[in-house]
Design a protein around this motif. Structure first.
Motif, mmCIF file in Angstrom:
data_model
loop_
_atom_site.group_PDB
_atom_site.id
_atom_site.type_symbol
_atom_site.label_atom_id
_atom_site.label_comp_id
_atom_site.label_asym_id
_atom_site.label_seq_id
_atom_site.Cartn_x
_atom_site.Cartn_y
_atom_site.Cartn_z
ATOM 1 N N ASP A 1 -5.421 2.913 5.318
ATOM 2 C CA ASP A 1 -4.377 2.284 4.506
ATOM 3 C C ASP A 1 -3.151 2.124 5.392
ATOM 4 O OD1 ASP A 1 -2.278 1.667 2.847
ATOM 5 O OD2 ASP A 1 -2.609 3.294 1.426
ATOM 6 N N THR A 2 -2.971 0.931 5.968
ATOM 7 C CA THR A 2 -1.830 0.662 6.845
ATOM 8 C C THR A 2 -1.194 -0.663 6.446
ATOM 9 O OG1 THR A 2 -3.082 -0.579 8.523
ATOM 10 C CG2 THR A 2 -3.044 1.829 8.741
ATOM 11 N N LYS A 3 -0.052 -0.941 7.035
ATOM 12 C CA LYS A 3 0.671 -2.165 6.723
ATOM 13 C C LYS A 3 -0.151 -3.404 7.072
ATOM 14 C CE LYS A 3 4.828 -4.788 7.981
ATOM 15 N NZ LYS A 3 6.033 -4.826 8.857
ATOM 16 N N GLU A 4 -0.906 -3.360 8.177
ATOM 17 C CA GLU A 4 -1.596 -4.552 8.667
ATOM 18 C C GLU A 4 -3.057 -4.616 8.246
ATOM 19 O OE1 GLU A 4 -0.680 -3.882 12.791
ATOM 20 O OE2 GLU A 4 0.873 -5.436 12.766
ATOM 21 N N ARG A 5 -3.518 -3.600 7.498
ATOM 22 C CA ARG A 5 -4.934 -3.557 7.125
ATOM 23 C C ARG A 5 -5.061 -3.488 5.607
ATOM 24 N NH1 ARG A 5 -9.415 0.199 10.218
ATOM 25 N NH2 ARG A 5 -11.263 -0.824 9.349
ATOM 26 N N VAL A 6 -5.687 -4.500 5.023
ATOM 27 C CA VAL A 6 -5.807 -4.604 3.571
ATOM 28 C C VAL A 6 -7.287 -4.592 3.189
ATOM 29 C CG1 VAL A 6 -5.266 -5.969 1.528
ATOM 30 C CG2 VAL A 6 -3.692 -5.972 3.475
ATOM 31 N N THR A 7 -7.630 -3.750 2.227
ATOM 32 C CA THR A 7 -8.994 -3.687 1.708
ATOM 33 C C THR A 7 -8.985 -4.104 0.242
ATOM 34 O OG1 THR A 7 -9.570 -1.886 3.222
ATOM 35 C CG2 THR A 7 -10.996 -2.215 1.309
ATOM 36 N N VAL A 8 -9.841 -5.036 -0.093
ATOM 37 C CA VAL A 8 -9.954 -5.526 -1.472
ATOM 38 C C VAL A 8 -11.341 -5.156 -1.995
ATOM 39 C CG1 VAL A 8 -9.936 -7.532 -2.982
ATOM 40 C CG2 VAL A 8 -8.393 -7.446 -1.015
ATOM 41 N N GLY B 1 0.804 -1.209 0.000
ATOM 42 C CA GLY B 1 0.000 0.000 0.000
ATOM 43 C C GLY B 1 0.840 1.263 0.000
ATOM 44 N N LEU B 2 0.213 2.375 -0.398
ATOM 45 C CA LEU B 2 0.931 3.645 -0.493
ATOM 46 C C LEU B 2 1.499 4.079 0.848
ATOM 47 C CD1 LEU B 2 -1.323 5.701 -2.929
ATOM 48 C CD2 LEU B 2 0.997 4.924 -3.341
ATOM 49 N N SER B 3 0.707 3.938 1.906
ATOM 50 C CA SER B 3 1.167 4.420 3.217
ATOM 51 C C SER B 3 2.424 3.684 3.662
ATOM 52 C CB SER B 3 0.061 4.263 4.263
ATOM 53 O OG SER B 3 -1.001 5.152 4.005
ATOM 54 N N PHE B 4 2.404 2.337 3.516
ATOM 55 C CA PHE B 4 3.569 1.585 3.954
ATOM 56 C C PHE B 4 4.751 1.844 3.042
ATOM 57 C CE2 PHE B 4 6.061 -2.459 4.213
ATOM 58 C CZ PHE B 4 6.530 -2.244 5.501
ATOM 59 N N GLN B 5 4.497 2.061 1.739
ATOM 60 C CA GLN B 5 5.593 2.417 0.837
ATOM 61 C C GLN B 5 6.258 3.712 1.291
ATOM 62 O OE1 GLN B 5 5.008 2.029 -3.482
ATOM 63 N NE2 GLN B 5 3.035 1.095 -3.032
ATOM 64 N N PHE B 6 5.429 4.683 1.704
ATOM 65 C CA PHE B 6 6.010 5.932 2.179
ATOM 66 C C PHE B 6 6.770 5.727 3.483
ATOM 67 C CE2 PHE B 6 3.480 8.588 -0.761
ATOM 68 C CZ PHE B 6 4.501 9.430 -1.151
ATOM 69 N N GLU B 7 6.264 4.865 4.344
ATOM 70 C CA GLU B 7 7.006 4.555 5.566
ATOM 71 C C GLU B 7 8.376 3.980 5.213
ATOM 72 O OE1 GLU B 7 4.707 1.997 8.010
ATOM 73 O OE2 GLU B 7 3.017 3.375 8.167
ATOM 74 N N GLU B 8 8.393 3.096 4.221
ATOM 75 C CA GLU B 8 9.671 2.522 3.789
ATOM 76 C C GLU B 8 10.588 3.595 3.198
ATOM 77 O OE1 GLU B 8 8.183 -0.700 1.191
ATOM 78 O OE2 GLU B 8 9.421 -1.986 2.444
ATOM 79 N N LEU B 9 9.993 4.489 2.382
ATOM 80 C CA LEU B 9 10.800 5.551 1.788
ATOM 81 C C LEU B 9 11.407 6.457 2.859
ATOM 82 C CD1 LEU B 9 8.886 6.786 -1.386
ATOM 83 C CD2 LEU B 9 11.084 5.631 -1.278
#
Length: 461
Positions: free
Chosen positions: A375-382, A32-40
């Motif tokens: 939108d978080t690392k542990e929460r996925v919405t499909v 997800g975008l949020s976790f990608q930004f956390e990684e960045l």
């Protein structure tokens, strides 16, 4: 991490929205975008640490070069070569440092742009403004056209602004009212309704266990199998199921909670009736949570054991409410929540609890709280995007069979869950692995079916 600018091209990495996976539109999780930004940001911080070290090495190299000057006359050729080599090394370090500085600056700038865009979108939502002129809307900038689920969410979120417009308030003033009030507080509205004269039946009342039956059977513990169990449980009014998986020190428990039920029991005694919706949306499922805790104890669950909760529609709200119930979390180790067709955007789970939410773009119900899932690392919405069309839309009996329309059918969500299980998307693979780590891969399970009843409303009300 998905990157719009792959490494080796000379550009700074930019987070990118994961592409649709067939009929699955995926949001959140490790992709997800949020976790990608956390990684960045973590990468930018690490780069800045390396930069400080490089600066120290560069200064030391320059100090060594200056220290060699007095010895140059002793052997001019070798001394000059040594001084030149150290100088070239320092310059090479400097070039690397400058490249890393540029990359770190661009990552930080990308984060600022992301935060600005998110803040802008949140403000527009609060003001009740959306559409092409505001940079959003149907089919704009490559976004898919708005469907039933999004329309329901936006309609609920912008209710204060829309009511102001209906009363004839000018658009600019109505937008200000929407911004001041923020998105509609569904919880407060439900509580207000329950407090109104004549609607006392919406207020929570104790839920007790009226009966139970235990058996051993083979259980499919994949997401699709668990949702099909929820469908089977829902065929009997007022029932939930508790499954014990594993054995000995590896035991785990699964709670299955069905959707809304409008008949089959004396009025007001089915905990999954209309009043159950009010309890889940307005009162954090306080009475249902207590009943689930008691059911786990009766089934043999011990304090501290791992639990997964599964729910459809109203049952998904109850299941998700467990993730923020302090009393429940103090007794059991809730590790995962699976929901289908449930409005749970306003529920914030405690840290460390994973969740997977299935929605369909033609289903109004998931948008009923006016809030998107975080939108978080542990929460996925499909979001399922496969078209669902009734063979004969004018056959109203067919619409009765599917309740709130074809998008809300649990059978369709089970089919979507099968696609989730075989997806190679990193967010879905991580999420389904987290669920499997709790419940296992399937096999023999001890199943206890509990019949729940709500206390009848006092007479005269």
């Amino acid at each position: 991490m998905a990157e719009a600018t792959p490494s080796g091209t000379g550009g700074a990495p930019q987070p990118s929205q994961p592409p649709d996976d067939g009929m699955l539109r995926i949001r959140g999780g490790v992709g997800g975008l949020s976790f990608q930004f956390e990684e960045l940001l973590a990468g930018a911080a690490a780069l800045e640490g390396v930069l400080r070290q490089l600066q120290e090495v560069e200064m030391e190299a320059d100090a060594v070069r200056h220290a060699l000057f007095p010895y140059q006359p002793d052997s001019y050729a070798s001394g000059s070569s040594a001084i030149t080599a150290v100088g070239e090394g320092a310059r090479a370090i400097g070039r690397v440092r400058l490249d890393l500085e540029r990359m770190a600056r661009e990552v930080r700038a990308s984060q600022r742009e992301y935060e600005f865009t998110e803040a802008r979108n949140a403000l527009l939502l609060r003001m009740g403004l959306y559409g092409a002129e505001y940079g959003s809307g149907s089919g704009i900038f490559g976004l898919p056209p708005m469907k039933a689920r999004d329309i329901a969410e936006d309609g609920i979120a912008m209710l204060p602004r829309n009511l102001a417009l209906l009363l004839g308030v000018p658009v600019t003033t109505a937008a200000a009212i929407g911004a001041a009030g923020g998105p509609t507080d569904v919880r407060r509205i439900v509580r207000g309704l329950a407090a109104a004269p004549g609607l006392e039946f919406l207020r929570p009342r104790p839920v007790r266990i009226a009966g139970q039956e235990t058996r051993t059977e083979e259980a499919d513990l994949a997401p699709a199998g668990l949702l099909r169990r929820a469908e089977a449980v829902g065929r009997t009014s007022g029932d939930i199921e508790v499954l014990q998986t594993g054995s000995g020190g590896q035991r785990a428990w699964v709670v299955i909670i069905p959707g809304t039920q409008l008949d089959g029991l004396p009025e007001g005694t089915n905990p999954f009736d209309i009043a159950g919706i009010a309890e889940s949306l307005g009162f954090d499922s306080a009475e249902m949570n207590a009943a689930v805790r008691e059911a786990l104890r009766e089934a043999g669950a011990e304090a501290g054991e791992q639990v997964a909760a599964v729910g459809y529609s109203q049952g998904g709200i109850h299941a998700m409410n467990l993730s923020q119930d302090r009393a429940f979390l103090a007794e059991y180790d809730l590790k995962f929540v699976l929901t289908a067709g449930s409005p749970v955007g306003g529920i914030e789970p405690a840290p460390g609890i994973g969740s997977l939410h299935l929605e369909h773009e033609q289903d109004l119900v998931p948008g009923a709280d006016g809030l998107p899932n975080a939108d978080t690392k542990e929460r996925v919405t499909v979001t399922l995007t496969n078209p669902l069309i009734l063979t004969n839309p004018l056959d109203f009996g067919a619409w009765d069979d599917v309740g709130l329309g074809p998008g809300h059918r649990l059978a369709n969500y089970a089919e979507g869950a099968e696609a989730v299980s075989v997806s190679r998307d990193p967010s879905l693979q991580a999420s389904t692995a987290a669920l499997a780590a709790v419940v296992g891969a399937g096999g023999g399970a001890r199943v206890t079916r509990f019949s729940l009843r709500r206390d009848a409303a006092p007479r005269g009300r």
